[in-house]
Write a protein that holds these residues in place. Structure first.
Motif, mmCIF file in Angstrom:
data_model
loop_
_atom_site.group_PDB
_atom_site.id
_atom_site.type_symbol
_atom_site.label_atom_id
_atom_site.label_comp_id
_atom_site.label_asym_id
_atom_site.label_seq_id
_atom_site.Cartn_x
_atom_site.Cartn_y
_atom_site.Cartn_z
ATOM 1 N N CYS A 279 0.851 -1.195 0.000
ATOM 2 C CA CYS A 279 0.000 0.000 0.000
ATOM 3 C C CYS A 279 0.890 1.249 0.000
ATOM 4 N N TRP A 331 -6.919 -2.648 10.021
ATOM 5 C CA TRP A 331 -6.258 -2.077 8.845
ATOM 6 C C TRP A 331 -7.222 -1.231 8.020
ATOM 7 N N LYS A 335 -7.582 2.804 7.556
ATOM 8 C CA LYS A 335 -7.322 3.311 6.203
ATOM 9 C C LYS A 335 -8.495 4.090 5.632
ATOM 10 N N ARG A 353 -3.278 -2.196 -5.437
ATOM 11 C CA ARG A 353 -2.149 -3.080 -5.123
ATOM 12 C C ARG A 353 -2.499 -4.123 -4.068
HETATM 13 S S1 SF4 Z 1 -6.100 0.169 -3.123
HETATM 14 FE FE1 SF4 Z 1 -5.189 -0.939 -1.389
HETATM 15 S S2 SF4 Z 1 -2.980 -0.645 -1.684
HETATM 16 FE FE2 SF4 Z 1 -3.996 0.922 -2.948
HETATM 17 S S3 SF4 Z 1 -4.149 2.716 -1.636
HETATM 18 FE FE3 SF4 Z 1 -6.060 1.568 -1.362
HETATM 19 S S4 SF4 Z 1 -5.676 0.293 0.447
HETATM 20 FE FE4 SF4 Z 1 -3.690 0.977 -0.289
#
Ligand code: SF4
Ligand code: SF4
Ligand code: SF4
Lengths: 378, 258
Positions: A279, A331, A335, A353
């Motif tokens: 990430c 998580w 986020k 990702r």
């Molecule tokens: S899609 Fe997944 S890896 Fe990409 S910014 Fe969002 S949480 Fe992070």
């Protein structure tokens, strides 16, 4: 720092020689030029010397837990989507020495820091990646407790953004409002037009540094038809994303802390930490002190850490997140929800990702959709 | 700092291949520093000189496979202030723990002309199954940097920095492109403890699980993925049944396949 000023310049059209002139000019000014190249069955970001190192005609297929290179059938240099790991590796390295010390007179002396590494030029930064860099610079940019390392590296960097003409298999930047248009935060922005008869890169400056660099390349202005074609492709990419994030539910995951979906995820999730490592906004680190055998020399290292490790939530007496479901919940709740309160935006830029590089293909959009669709989500 | 008396180090071997002890000799550049900091009191692989205990630090390689081993490891424990078991044999029973899943009689008849001379247990087990262990250093073989870290930590009275998270974390930090995702190579990394230095993923192979189960390894979910990648039940069982076959998480997973 890229993007602090916005001089109005005309869009230039660089041909292949022009692109090479740009790479050479960056190297000449002392930048370590980092760009896309094929290595280990993927397009990765690494040091490049010229356009010959770039992944000509290489695209990628991405899906949950799956990544494959494919031949595009054209000569596009920027026809892949995002690399397995972003620019985070360079701006926020996986291992950083904070300081070294030597035992001295019953105490210790801090040794002088190593000289700063050469400034870096990033070639091929995508819109979501620019957004992620913006987020990390907010995280590390706190006035009182900022990270001079991160801010210094970014300030000295030269950013050449490349707008996406196609969406990748796991992208959802459009639904996060971070792309695919590149709007700010770059020194130079490129749009690649790789046609049968001609191959050009439309170039705009986004900073004084970028404008000065571009004007030195003496490229002709791009015709309006090319600019219209570039706009058309970027908006086609925006419309071609297969995934969306339900914004309202994502914002309020904290209200669903006891949702049964978490236990379901806990059965599938390996707690391997790959999602947090790849990430581009995850920033957590741990600090380790190491000594030599004699105990004369000590070093303090900061290394990437993950909320998926049990030690991460260790406080006096034990770890507080012993179950996989609580680690996954932690998580994405941080986020997608708590990040807003903490840093003023979502912590997700929709790069996909974590979906692609999750060995079991757990999809952050699908998990939030499931909570959303349940009716409890609004 | 007042000069400290050199701590006495002993290195012991039980059922094993010697690879982990060799890691200590392999510390070429650091070997001199080690001998400056510790007194090597007992290390038959390196020197015939054998001093009596007690020892400050004992490194124990190998698993417990004979009645004699059980007695010997108790003596080692009694004579050691700190006991660190090193390697998959000593922390999980090693590859020889395959006997735990079969009949030792059949094995010994197949291998030895006169199995009646053997005096062996029906199982191969970890040191910690028999005596208290202060630290378990994983790996088949152990990693030299981790060994130095553990020695340095005990000599300096600090906690060793030996993470228990997955090998994937190490892959990502080292910039390895995931073999499982980018190539479909079966990999035990997500369920295996980090520490090897990405030896296999770094050379285009999946992880074989040499460092044993990571903390809280979700082997069932990984096994489901391996099946999705085309491995049949027998193959999945065998993947989990190698050097760390008797480590609990791997043992249970292998037993639910094939
Ligand atoms: S899609 Fe997944 S890896 Fe990409 S910014 Fe969002 S949480 Fe992070
Ligand atoms: S969501 Fe996927 S990548 Fe993240 S910890 Fe779980 S299994 Fe690993
Ligand atoms: S190669 Fe294996 S250990 Fe490395 S990230 Fe992929 S699954 Fe994890």
């Amino acid at each position: 720092m890229p993007g602090v000023d916005d001089p109005k310049t005309v869009t230039a059209a660089l041909d292949m020689a022009g692109l090479d002139a740009l790479i050479a000019a960056l190297a000449e000014r002392g930048y370590r030029v980092i760009g896309p190249m094929v290595a280990d069955d993927a397009v990765v970001y690494d040091e490049i010397a010229s356009s010959a190192d770039l992944p000509a005609g290489v695209g990628d297929e991405q899906d949950g837990g799956r990544y494959r290179l494919r031949a595009r059938g054209d000569g596009a240099l920027f026809g892949y989507t995002v690399a397995p790991q972003g620019w985070k590796r360079l701006l926020h390295p996986p291992r950083q020495k904070m300081f070294a010390a030597r035992r001295q007179d019953g105490g210790f002396a801090i040794l002088p820091p190593e000289p700063a590494a050469a400034p870096m030029a990033f070639l091929g930064v995508r819109a979501c990646e620019l957004a992620a860099i913006g987020i990390q610079s907010r995280v590390f940019g706190d006035e009182a407790a900022g990270d001079p390392g991160y801010r210094g590296r970014l300030a000295r960097s030269f950013v050449v953004a490349v707008e996406c003409a196609e969406a990748g298999g796991t992208c959802f930047c459009a639904s996060m409002g971070t792309g695919p248009q590149v709007e700010a935060g770059f020194d130079i922005r490129l749009v690649e037009l790789a046609g049968h008869d001609r191959h050009v890169f439309l170039a705009d400056a986004g900073s004084a540094k970028g404008a000065e660099m571009l004007s030195g390349l003496n490229a002709p202005p791009a015709p309006e038809a090319d600019r219209a074609e570039a706009r058309r492709r970027v908006s086609a990419a925006a419309g071609a994303m297969g995934r969306t994030m339900p914004a309202a539910t994502a914002r309020r995951l904290g209200e669903h802390a006891e949702h049964r979906r978490w236990a379901d995820i806990g059965k599938r999730c390996l707690s391997c930490g790959n999602c947090t490592m790849v990430c581009p906004t995850c920033f957590c680190t741990t600090v380790e002190d190491v000594t030599d055998l004699k105990g004369e020399h000590a070093e303090r290292w900061r290394t990437w850490d993950s909320c998926f490790s049990i030690d991460f939530s260790y406080i006096h007496g034990g770890a507080i997140r012993n179950e996989v479901r609580s680690r996954y919940r932690q998580w994405i709740t941080h986020k997608l929800s708590a990040w807003h309160e903490q840093f003023g935006t979502s912590g997700c830029v929709g790069c996909g990702r974590c979906i692609t590089w999750c060995p079991v293909g757990i999809d952050i959009t699908e998990e939030v959709q499931a909570i959303h669709a349940d009716g409890k989500g609004r | 700092m007042a000069a400290r008396a050199k701590p006495k180090l002993a290195v012991w071997k039980f059922s094993s291949c010697d690879g982990c002890q060799l890691t200590l000799l392999d510390c070429e550049d650091e070997l001199l520093a080690i001998t400056e900091e510790v007194r090597i009191s007992y290390f038959l692989e390196a020197t015939r000189k054998a001093e009596k205990g007690p020892y400050d630090v004992s490194l124990v390689e190998g698993s417990i496979t004979t009645p004699h081993d059980i007695k010997a490891i108790r003596d080692v424990r009694k004579n050691s202030k700190v006991l660190v078991s090193i390697g998959a044999c000593s922390t999980a029973g090693g590859i020889q723990a395959l006997r735990n899943f079969a009949s030792v009689k059949d094995y010994s008849r197949a291998v030895y002309a006169h199995p009646e001379y053997l005096d062996t247990l029906t199982t191969s087990t970890a040191i910690s199954d028999h005596v208290r262990v202060d630290f378990e250093l994983r790996g088949c073989p152990i990693n030299k940097h981790q060994l130095l870290e553990v020695l340095g930590a005990f000599l300096n009275g600090r906690k060793p920095n030996i993470p228990q998270y997955s090998e994937c974390v190490e892959c990502k930090r080292n910039g390895i492109v995931c073999r499982m995702v980018a190539k479909g190579t079966p990999c035990l990394g997500p369920a295996t403890q980090a520490g090897c230095g990405t030896l296999c993923p770094g050379t285009d192979r999946g992880c074989y699980g040499c460092f044993g189960p990571a903390e809280g390894a979700n082997t069932a979910a990984l096994a489901a993925r391996l099946a999705h990648l085309g491995k049949d039940d027998g193959e999945i069982g065998r993947l989990f049944r190698t050097f760390n076959a008797n480590a609990e998480a791997f043992r249970k997973e292998s037993q639910s396949h094939g």
